[in-house]
Design an enzyme around this catalytic site. Structure first.
Site, PDB file in Angstrom:
ATOM      1  N   LYS A  13      89.548  54.619  15.830  1.00 55.19           N
ATOM      2  CA  LYS A  13      89.001  53.734  14.801  1.00 55.19           C
ATOM      3  C   LYS A  13      89.108  52.265  15.212  1.00 55.19           C
ATOM      4  O   LYS A  13      88.152  51.511  15.086  1.00 55.19           O
ATOM      5  CB  LYS A  13      89.739  53.922  13.464  1.00 55.19           C
ATOM      6  CG  LYS A  13      89.653  55.318  12.887  1.00 55.19           C
ATOM      7  CD  LYS A  13      90.343  55.409  11.529  1.00 55.19           C
ATOM      8  CE  LYS A  13      91.826  55.149  11.565  1.00 55.19           C
ATOM      9  NZ  LYS A  13      92.626  56.229  12.185  1.00 55.19           N
ATOM     10  N   ARG A  88      92.765  55.830   2.645  1.00 60.04           N
ATOM     11  CA  ARG A  88      93.514  56.901   3.305  1.00 60.04           C
ATOM     12  C   ARG A  88      93.850  58.030   2.345  1.00 60.04           C
ATOM     13  O   ARG A  88      94.435  59.027   2.746  1.00 60.04           O
ATOM     14  CB  ARG A  88      94.859  56.349   3.775  1.00 60.04           C
ATOM     15  CG  ARG A  88      94.884  55.705   5.137  1.00 60.04           C
ATOM     16  CD  ARG A  88      95.277  56.696   6.182  1.00 60.04           C
ATOM     17  NE  ARG A  88      96.248  56.299   7.173  1.00 60.04           N
ATOM     18  CZ  ARG A  88      96.179  55.312   8.038  1.00 60.04           C
ATOM     19  NH1 ARG A  88      95.190  54.474   8.011  1.00 60.04           N
ATOM     20  NH2 ARG A  88      97.110  55.140   8.936  1.00 60.04           N
ATOM     21  N   ARG A 127      99.435  55.874  24.494  1.00 58.86           N
ATOM     22  CA  ARG A 127      98.922  54.580  24.035  1.00 58.86           C
ATOM     23  C   ARG A 127      99.979  53.487  24.187  1.00 58.86           C
ATOM     24  O   ARG A 127     101.149  53.694  23.924  1.00 58.86           O
ATOM     25  CB  ARG A 127      98.509  54.709  22.569  1.00 58.86           C
ATOM     26  CG  ARG A 127      97.945  53.446  21.967  1.00 58.86           C
ATOM     27  CD  ARG A 127      96.938  53.777  20.898  1.00 58.86           C
ATOM     28  NE  ARG A 127      97.566  53.936  19.587  1.00 58.86           N
ATOM     29  CZ  ARG A 127      96.872  54.160  18.473  1.00 58.86           C
ATOM     30  NH1 ARG A 127      95.560  54.277  18.502  1.00 58.86           N
ATOM     31  NH2 ARG A 127      97.490  54.289  17.332  1.00 58.86           N
ATOM     32  N   ARG A 162     104.421  51.686  20.123  1.00 59.01           N
ATOM     33  CA  ARG A 162     104.783  51.404  18.733  1.00 59.01           C
ATOM     34  C   ARG A 162     105.908  52.314  18.284  1.00 59.01           C
ATOM     35  O   ARG A 162     106.010  53.430  18.755  1.00 59.01           O
ATOM     36  CB  ARG A 162     103.564  51.638  17.830  1.00 59.01           C
ATOM     37  CG  ARG A 162     102.673  50.429  17.719  1.00 59.01           C
ATOM     38  CD  ARG A 162     101.328  50.705  17.102  1.00 59.01           C
ATOM     39  NE  ARG A 162     101.328  51.721  16.047  1.00 59.01           N
ATOM     40  CZ  ARG A 162     100.213  52.140  15.435  1.00 59.01           C
ATOM     41  NH1 ARG A 162      99.046  51.628  15.773  1.00 59.01           N
ATOM     42  NH2 ARG A 162     100.265  53.053  14.506  1.00 59.01           N
ATOM     43  N   ARG A 173     102.672  61.813  11.253  1.00 58.64           N
ATOM     44  CA  ARG A 173     101.436  61.087  10.909  1.00 58.64           C
ATOM     45  C   ARG A 173     100.236  62.028  10.887  1.00 58.64           C
ATOM     46  O   ARG A 173      99.343  61.886  10.059  1.00 58.64           O
ATOM     47  CB  ARG A 173     101.187  59.950  11.893  1.00 58.64           C
ATOM     48  CG  ARG A 173     101.985  58.689  11.536  1.00 58.64           C
ATOM     49  CD  ARG A 173     102.117  57.768  12.714  1.00 58.64           C
ATOM     50  NE  ARG A 173     100.858  57.220  13.158  1.00 58.64           N
ATOM     51  CZ  ARG A 173     100.615  56.856  14.424  1.00 58.64           C
ATOM     52  NH1 ARG A 173     101.529  57.007  15.353  1.00 58.64           N
ATOM     53  NH2 ARG A 173      99.457  56.338  14.743  1.00 58.64           N
TER      54      ARG A 173
HETATM   55  P1  ADP Z   1      97.081  55.143  12.723  1.00 59.92           P
HETATM   56  O1  ADP Z   1      95.689  55.255  12.182  1.00 59.92           O
HETATM   57  O2  ADP Z   1      97.110  55.076  14.199  1.00 59.92           O
HETATM   58  O3  ADP Z   1      98.047  56.145  12.138  1.00 59.92           O
HETATM   59  P2  ADP Z   1      97.477  52.576  11.373  1.00 59.92           P
HETATM   60  O4  ADP Z   1      97.747  51.417  12.238  1.00 59.92           O
HETATM   61  O5  ADP Z   1      96.166  52.681  10.697  1.00 59.92           O
HETATM   62  O6  ADP Z   1      97.784  53.828  12.295  1.00 59.92           O
HETATM   63  O7  ADP Z   1      98.612  52.701  10.248  1.00 59.92           O
HETATM   64  C1  ADP Z   1      99.990  52.663  10.552  1.00 59.92           C
HETATM   65  C2  ADP Z   1     100.809  53.019   9.309  1.00 59.92           C
HETATM   66  O8  ADP Z   1     100.558  52.059   8.267  1.00 59.92           O
HETATM   67  C3  ADP Z   1     100.471  54.357   8.676  1.00 59.92           C
HETATM   68  O9  ADP Z   1     101.186  55.419   9.283  1.00 59.92           O
HETATM   69  C4  ADP Z   1     100.907  54.125   7.219  1.00 59.92           C
HETATM   70  O10 ADP Z   1     102.309  54.195   7.072  1.00 59.92           O
HETATM   71  C5  ADP Z   1     100.510  52.682   6.989  1.00 59.92           C
HETATM   72  N1  ADP Z   1      99.134  52.551   6.430  1.00 59.92           N
HETATM   73  C6  ADP Z   1      98.060  51.973   7.036  1.00 59.92           C
HETATM   74  N2  ADP Z   1      96.964  52.013   6.256  1.00 59.92           N
HETATM   75  C7  ADP Z   1      97.349  52.644   5.106  1.00 59.92           C
HETATM   76  C8  ADP Z   1      96.671  53.013   3.893  1.00 59.92           C
HETATM   77  N3  ADP Z   1      95.368  52.748   3.708  1.00 59.92           N
HETATM   78  N4  ADP Z   1      97.386  53.665   2.942  1.00 59.92           N
HETATM   79  C9  ADP Z   1      98.696  53.944   3.100  1.00 59.92           C
HETATM   80  N5  ADP Z   1      99.388  53.627   4.216  1.00 59.92           N
HETATM   81  C10 ADP Z   1      98.736  52.987   5.211  1.00 59.92           C
END
Ligand code: ADP
Ligand code: ZN
Length: 215
Positions: A13, A88, A127, A162, A173
Site C-alpha cells: 500500500k 481498517r 523489509r 520496525r 498483524r
Molecule cells: P501495516 O499496514 O504494514 O501493518 P501500518 O503502518 O499501516 O502497517 O500500521 C501500523 C500499526 O498502526 C498497525 O499495526 C496498527 O496498530 C496501527 N494502525 C494504523 N492504521 C490504523 C487504523 N486505521 N486503525 C487502527 N489501527 C491502525
C-alpha cells in the site's frame, strides 16, 4: 484522485501510494505513519497508541477517527488523497462514509491489493525502513536493497527493522488483518467501489489504477 488502498500488511500500500502521489499531486495519508510519528514525539496520541502498535493490534477506532476527521479537512487534501492503512475496520469505514458525505467528497474507488500470503510473509521479514522520520524510505534486503547495506540511499541515515516487524508481531498483524480488515473488501464491493488487483508488482498496480481512472 481520491482512493482507498486496502491490503494486508506488506501488500505494498505504501509503495503504491508513493508512486501515485507522483502522478497528480494527490497526498498520501498513512495512519501508520501518523501514529509512528506521534509515538516518536511522545504526544498524547502517541502514548495511547504505542502499546497496541507494538503488539500488532489495532488502535481504537475513536482515536483513528479523531486523527482522520482533522486530516481530511487540511488544505492539501483538495488536490486528492490516497488513504493508506485507513479504514481498517467496518466501523471506521461506516464513519468515513458519513465524514466524506459531510465534507462533500466523493471517492473514485477502493483498490484491493491481493498478494499471496507466502509473498507477504517474506516481504515483511525482509523489509527495512529508513530511521529518519523525514524520509522513511522503504527497502527490502532481498528485492530492493540500499546501495550500502544498512544505510538509506536518499538521506544516509541507518535503515532499521520496525519493532512491529518481529515474527511474533507480524503473525499477530496478519491475524488482525484477516479478522478485522478483510471484511472491508465485501463492504466496498457492495458499495460498487471495489477494484481488485493481483498486486505482485507495484508498477502493474499503478497501471491498473491509471486505466480505471482513464488517465
Ligand atoms: P501495516 O499496514 O504494514 O501493518 P501500518 O503502518 O499501516 O502497517 O500500521 C501500523 C500499526 O498502526 C498497525 O499495526 C496498527 O496498530 C496501527 N494502525 C494504523 N492504521 C490504523 C487504523 N486505521 N486503525 C487502527 N489501527 C491502525
Ligand atoms: Zn532516508
Amino acid at each position: 484522485m481520491r482512493l482507498i488502498l486496502l491490503g494486508a500488511p506488506g501488500a505494498g500500500k505504501g509503495t503504491v501510494a508513493k508512486l501515485l502521489t507522483q502522478l497528480d499531486g494527490s497526498v498520501q495519508i498513512s495512519t501508520g505513519d501518523i501514529l509512528r510519528s506521534a509515538v516518536r514525539e511522545g504526544s498524547d496520541l502517541g502514548k495511547k497508541a504505542q502499546g497496541y502498535m507494538t503488539r500488532g493490534e489495532l488502535v481504537p477506532d475513536a482515536l483513528i477517527m479523531g486523527i482522520m476527521g482533522e486530516r481530511l479537512m487540511e488544505n492539501d487534501c483538495k488536490s486528492g488523497f490516497l488513504l493508506d492503512g485507513f479504514p481498517r475496520t467496518i466501523p471506521q469505514a461506516e464513519e468515513l462514509k458519513i465524514l466524506l458525505e459531510k465534507l462533500h467528497i466523493t471517492l473514485d474507488f477502493v483498490v484491493n491489493l491481493n498478494v499471496p500470503k507466502n509473498i507477504i510473509l517474506d516481504r515483511l521479514t525482509t523489509r527495512r525502513t529508513c530511521s529518519n522520520p523525514e524520509c522513511q524510505a522503504i527497502y527490502n534486503i532481498k528485492s530492493m536493497p540500499s546501495k550500502v547495506e544498512g544505510i538509506c540511499d536518499k538521506c544516509g541515515s541507518p535503515t532499521i527493522q520496525r519493532d512491529d516487524e518481529t515474527e511474533e508481531a507480524i503473525t499477530k498483524r496478519l491475524d488482525t488483518f484477516n479478522e478485522q480488515t478483510a471484511p472491508l473488501v465485501d463492504f466496498y464491493n457492495n458499495e460498487g467501489l471495489l477494484l481488485d488487483i493481483n498486486a505482485t508488482s507495484s508498477d502493474a498496480v499503478v497501471s491498473a489504477i491509471r486505466e480505471r481512472l482513464g488517465s
